[in-house]
Write a protein that holds these residues in place. Structure first.
Motif, mmCIF file in Angstrom:
data_model
loop_
_atom_site.group_PDB
_atom_site.id
_atom_site.type_symbol
_atom_site.label_atom_id
_atom_site.label_comp_id
_atom_site.label_asym_id
_atom_site.label_seq_id
_atom_site.Cartn_x
_atom_site.Cartn_y
_atom_site.Cartn_z
ATOM 1 N N GLY A 1 -4.322 4.365 -1.701
ATOM 2 C CA GLY A 1 -5.547 4.555 -2.478
ATOM 3 C C GLY A 1 -5.339 4.275 -3.951
ATOM 4 N N ARG A 2 -4.220 4.729 -4.483
ATOM 5 C CA ARG A 2 -3.895 4.471 -5.893
ATOM 6 C C ARG A 2 -3.724 2.965 -6.124
ATOM 7 N NH1 ARG A 2 -0.941 8.340 -6.300
ATOM 8 N NH2 ARG A 2 0.969 7.459 -5.468
ATOM 9 N N ALA A 3 -3.047 2.278 -5.203
ATOM 10 C CA ALA A 3 -2.859 0.826 -5.334
ATOM 11 C C ALA A 3 -4.204 0.109 -5.310
ATOM 12 C CB ALA A 3 -1.946 0.313 -4.226
ATOM 13 N N VAL B 1 -6.107 3.939 12.973
ATOM 14 C CA VAL B 1 -5.898 4.340 11.579
ATOM 15 C C VAL B 1 -6.869 3.545 10.715
ATOM 16 C CG1 VAL B 1 -4.293 4.462 9.647
ATOM 17 C CG2 VAL B 1 -3.452 4.811 11.977
ATOM 18 N N ARG B 2 -7.661 4.273 9.944
ATOM 19 C CA ARG B 2 -8.608 3.641 9.023
ATOM 20 C C ARG B 2 -8.441 4.304 7.667
ATOM 21 N NH1 ARG B 2 -13.644 4.665 9.586
ATOM 22 N NH2 ARG B 2 -14.397 2.703 8.814
ATOM 23 N N LEU B 3 -8.030 3.529 6.687
ATOM 24 C CA LEU B 3 -7.951 4.004 5.308
ATOM 25 C C LEU B 3 -9.105 3.341 4.566
ATOM 26 C CD1 LEU B 3 -4.108 3.572 4.701
ATOM 27 C CD2 LEU B 3 -5.316 5.553 5.632
ATOM 28 N N VAL B 4 -10.010 4.156 4.021
ATOM 29 C CA VAL B 4 -11.208 3.626 3.367
ATOM 30 C C VAL B 4 -11.251 4.158 1.938
ATOM 31 C CG1 VAL B 4 -13.728 3.445 3.452
ATOM 32 C CG2 VAL B 4 -12.420 3.632 5.586
ATOM 33 N N PHE B 5 -11.418 3.237 0.998
ATOM 34 C CA PHE B 5 -11.446 3.587 -0.419
ATOM 35 C C PHE B 5 -12.597 2.836 -1.081
ATOM 36 C CE2 PHE B 5 -7.076 3.544 1.096
ATOM 37 C CZ PHE B 5 -6.701 4.859 0.857
ATOM 38 N N ALA B 6 -13.177 3.420 -2.118
ATOM 39 C CA ALA B 6 -14.275 2.761 -2.832
ATOM 40 C C ALA B 6 -14.138 3.000 -4.328
ATOM 41 C CB ALA B 6 -15.618 3.284 -2.327
ATOM 42 N N ARG B 7 -14.659 2.043 -5.080
ATOM 43 C CA ARG B 7 -14.634 2.144 -6.544
ATOM 44 C C ARG B 7 -15.734 1.245 -7.100
ATOM 45 N NH1 ARG B 7 -10.766 4.354 -9.683
ATOM 46 N NH2 ARG B 7 -10.772 3.767 -11.852
ATOM 47 N N GLU B 8 -16.358 1.691 -8.180
ATOM 48 C CA GLU B 8 -17.355 0.855 -8.847
ATOM 49 C C GLU B 8 -16.695 0.059 -9.963
ATOM 50 O OE1 GLU B 8 -21.040 2.645 -10.058
ATOM 51 O OE2 GLU B 8 -21.152 3.812 -8.190
#
Length: 160
Positions: A140-142, A18-25
């Motif tokens: 993702g929201r967190a 399981v890989r949860l990947v999220f990105a944000r600038e």
């Protein structure tokens, strides 16, 4: 009751079931973001709302983390390459069904700010993996909320 997890290395980030990947600038520089993640561990409680206790252990080679709801983690820092990568492995936790966990924060310059990418790599029982899949949107929201709050924190505090 805390249980010892399988001791995986940084390669687990790429191979975990399981890989949860999220990105944000964010507007903060990679140096400031790295400092908040890796050097000012206690500040996590100020910008990551789920974290109720964060402290470095073993002279910075480990971490103790507590979350709302009572989940606890004892972790080993796997990579602290300033200002690019900060990653840690969970060694013991009371989270049911977990068998191996690594979190990796990758930082890349974007203009005057930073692209923050977070990977939550995990293995566990079938039920644990299923629940993580269901929780993807909430996780993702967190992450987005935490990184937005971190950026505000770094702007307000000047990084300290």
């Amino acid at each position: 009751m805390a249980r010892r997890l399988r001791p995986v290395d940084i390669g687990f980030v790429a191979t975990a079931p399981v890989r949860l990947v999220f990105a944000r600038e964010v507007s903060a520089s990679p140096d400031l973001v790295f400092g908040a993640l890796a050097e000012d561990v206690p500040s996590w409680t100020q910008w990551f709302s789920a974290v109720t206790l964060a402290r470095a252990t073993d002279g910075g080679a480990g971490r103790e983390i507590r979350l709302r709801g009572g989940t606890r983690f004892e972790e080993t820092v796997l990579v602290a390459k300033e200002p690019e990568v900060y990653a840690y492995r969970v060694d013991t936790t009371n989270a049911p069904g977990a068998r191996a966990l690594v979190e990796e924060w990758r930082l890349a310059p974007r203009g005057t700010g930073t692209q923050v990418q977070w990977t939550f790599a995990a293995d566990g029982t079938a039920a644990f993996r299923f629940v993580l899949g269901l929780a993807r949107a909430g996780v993702g929201r967190a992450f987005r909320d935490a990184v937005t709050s971190l950026d505000r924190h770094l702007g307000d505090e000047g990084g300290k």
